[in-house]
Design an enzyme around this catalytic site. Structure first.
Site, mmCIF file in Angstrom:
data_model
loop_
_atom_site.group_PDB
_atom_site.id
_atom_site.type_symbol
_atom_site.label_atom_id
_atom_site.label_comp_id
_atom_site.label_asym_id
_atom_site.label_seq_id
_atom_site.Cartn_x
_atom_site.Cartn_y
_atom_site.Cartn_z
ATOM 1 N N ARG A 100 -2.406 -1.146 12.280
ATOM 2 C CA ARG A 100 -0.952 -1.255 12.184
ATOM 3 C C ARG A 100 -0.347 -2.040 13.342
ATOM 4 N NH1 ARG A 100 0.539 3.519 8.734
ATOM 5 N NH2 ARG A 100 2.726 3.888 9.051
ATOM 6 N N LYS A 134 0.750 2.129 -0.697
ATOM 7 C CA LYS A 134 -0.636 2.011 -0.208
ATOM 8 C C LYS A 134 -1.437 3.261 -0.586
ATOM 9 C CE LYS A 134 0.717 1.667 4.095
ATOM 10 N NZ LYS A 134 2.176 1.800 3.888
#
Ligand code: AP5
Length: 212
Positions: free
Chosen positions: A87, A13
């Site tokens: 998240r 990422k």
């Protein structure tokens, strides 16, 4: 544009956000990088986050939501590429609500898919520059001179949470708390999957196409 890069720890990422943010004229906001900067500066938030990070657990939602929505509010008007946030489902819902208050919404979520065994190889070989934040891998993306940053020749360091036992814990945390977001965003019609196993430049082309 507000876009989210989703994926397990070590899926790339950060690597992809650093490559794509300048091309997309977007701000790269990494919750992990912000927390590490808070830790290095010795702030209250950094102190509260340290033990969770070193154990491979998530920092509590309340701290993260305030930190990230606060930062996004200060950067209002800019395109943002989010890396490592949200998240949890609570973070995703808070992000939706925070954006809606400003008349904004998420444009796209790209899920970079990498299996656990590859994550372990990548993270134990990761090294980063403490000065400029450049990220290398001792085998896959090594610097020109072993152990030194290509940009400023500073000694590269290994993150505390890249020790094998912490990496395994981070993967368990990911599967329990973050993977449900894949379905959440798929149901919203926002998700595109990218195979993260290829070379960084190939993954970059696919992520860029998915964000278009
Ligand atoms: P954070 O820093 O966000 O860690 P992470 O999500 O676990 O992601 P990483 O930064 O480890 O990996 P990455 O996907 O960016 O991969 P990278 O590009 O570096 O979070 C750290 C901690 O902070 C968390 O554990 C938690 O405690 C806390 N935290 C952060 N956000 C939070 C939140 N929202 N809520 C609660 N707590 C939070 O690549 C990895 C390696 O692979 C590198 O060496 C790279 O060179 C190499 N590589 C990359 N791409 C490729 C490729 N295609 N082929 C070969 N090698 C590659």
């Amino acid at each position: 544009m507000i876009a989210v890069l989703l994926g397990p720890p070590g899926s790339g990422k950060g690597t992809q956000a650093k490559r794509l943010a300048p091309k997309l004229q977007a701000l790269h906001l990494s919750s992990g990088d912000i927390l590490r900067a808070e830790k290095a500066a010795g702030t209250e938030l950094g102190k509260k986050a340290t033990d969770y990070m070193d154990r491979g657990e998530l920092v509590p939602d309340s701290l993260i939501i305030e930190m990230m929505l606060g930062r996004m509010t200060r950067e209002r008007g800019k395109s943002i590429l989010l890396d490592g946030y949200p998240r949890t489902l609570a973070q995703a819902e808070a992000l939706d609500e925070g954006l809606a208050r400003s008349g904004l919404k998420i444009h796209r979520v790209v899920n970079i898919d990498v299996p656990d065994a590859e994550v372990e190889r990548r993270m134990t070989g990761r090294r980063s520059c403490p000065t400029c934040g450049a990220v290398y891998h001792v085998e896959f993306t090594p610097p020109g001179t072993a152990g030194k940053c290509d940009k400023d020749a500073v000694d590269l360091v290994q993150r505390n949470d890249d020790k094998p036992e912490v990496v395994r814990k981070r993967l368990v945390t990911y599967h329990h708390q973050t993977q449900p977001l894949v379905d959440y965003y798929r149901k919203c019609g926002l998700l595109k999957d990218v195979d993260g196993i290829q070379a960084p430049e190939e993954v970059e082309a696919k992520v860029e196409a998915a964000l278009a």
